[in-house]
Design an enzyme around this catalytic site. Structure first.
Site, PDB file in Angstrom:
ATOM      1  CD  GLU A   1      33.132  39.385  29.524  1.00  0.00           C
ATOM      2  OE1 GLU A   1      33.760  38.801  28.650  1.00  0.00           O
ATOM      3  OE2 GLU A   1      33.150  39.055  30.727  1.00  0.00           O
TER       4      GLU A   1
ATOM      5  CD  GLU B   1      42.630  46.573  50.949  1.00  0.00           C
ATOM      6  OE1 GLU B   1      42.980  47.327  51.873  1.00  0.00           O
ATOM      7  OE2 GLU B   1      41.978  45.534  51.142  1.00  0.00           O
TER       8      GLU B   1
END
Length: 322
Positions: A135, A104
């Site tokens: 992960e 963004e």
């Protein structure tokens, strides 16, 4: 005689998960709430009311850590002002939130895509599909950072609701060893992630509505903090003028209209003056405002802003003294 022991719960069983299960059982984000054990039997409206009530507790948990958040932001802005990058690193939901916040920044603040970056364990494909085992690797995080050419001017934010995710911890540990600024954002107290980072931000929101579903309150808390990290850092870097997004990138019709509205709000100029100013500055909102308020031409506005490191107020002050 048949054994009643479940190997998956036995910490001494090779390949078992007893140790990890015991560790998860100590985490607030994984806690079971017996009072909600019959929630699936409730009317939809009542479930929505309970869930909404849970969400209202998140801002208060963030508020408790505002001094620590502010300190982390000031340190980040200092690094970015001298050319450093803001890098988010996480797995699963936490990683996706980092990528979202980073993505963004270019349209909102006209940053280069390389200035704010989101790393997710398993790479871009993990945004929409789980990458098994990614992960669990600290080494993968270190390799991802090395692939970016990590420098001591960069800021690395490890994001993990549990605070135990190896990828996030590995990113912070590797970055700190390289001299980069490190921030650990988690939702459990006394987390390994916070301990590994220079700035540990532990937003403890309590057990989730659905046991262990940390995309809920924990995810909301992380989103709120990431909003603060990026937005206030950009304010400190001069990417705004008051509460106006003067570095907005007008890449579509809506943003082009917003650009003109921002110039109007900042200057009070007529539509004709606004169009002339944008034409003289290649559509750069901040430059257009400076030409109107500072009474300078487009090239002079660009020079003043460069000399002021992009801070419009400083450029205006310089224009008024020349």
């Amino acid at each position: 005689m048949t054994s009643t022991t479940d190997p998956s719960t036995d910490a001494d069983t090779p390949g078992g998960y007893g140790e990890l299960r015991a560790q998860l059982a100590t985490l607030t984000t994984e806690a079971f709430r017996p009072e909600l054990a019959e929630i699936d039997q409730l009317p939809t409206g009542e479930i929505a009311r309970i869930m909404n009530g849970e969400d209202t507790t998140v801002p208060a948990a963030v508020a408790e850590k505002l001094p620590q958040i502010a300190a982390a932001i000031d340190a980040t802005a200092e690094r970015m002002a001298r050319g450093g990058r803001l890098i988010y690193a996480g797995a699963g939901t936490a990683g996706r939130l980092g990528v979202l916040d980073a993505s963004e920044c270019p349209p909102t603040f006209n940053t280069d895509p390389s200035e704010v970056v989101g790393l997710i364990a398993g790479g871009p494909s993990a945004m929409v599909k789980s990458v098994e085992g990614a992960e669990d690797s600290k080494e993968l995080a270190a390799a991802d950072l090395d692939g970016m050419g990590l420098t001591a001017d960069d800021t690395v934010v490890g994001i993990s609701a549990s605070g135990r995710t190896p990828y996030a911890i590995g990113a912070v540990e590797h970055a700190r060893a390289q001299g980069a600024l490190t921030i650990g954002l988690s939702c459990n107290a006394e987390s390994a992630l916070a301990a590994a980072a220079e700035h540990g931000l532990e937003i403890v929101v309590g057990p989730e509505l659905l046991t262990g579903s940390t995309r809920l309150k924990a995810g909301t808390a992380q989103k709120l903090v990431l909003n603060m990290l990026s937005t206030i850092t950009m304010i400190r870097l001069g990417k705004t003028y008051g509460n106006l997004m003067v570095d907005v990138r007008a890449s579509n019709e809506k943003l082009r209209a917003r650009s003109r509205r921002i110039v109007s709000l900042a200057t009070g100029a007529s539509d004709q003056e606004i169009e002339a100013a944008l034409a003289a500055t290649d559509g750069e909102v901040k430059n257009a405002i400076l030409t109107i308020l500072g009474g300078v031409d487009g090239p002079t506005a660009a020079t003043l802003l460069a000399d002021s490191h992009g801070h419009l107020r400083a450029a205006l002050a310089a224009a008024r003294t020349t």
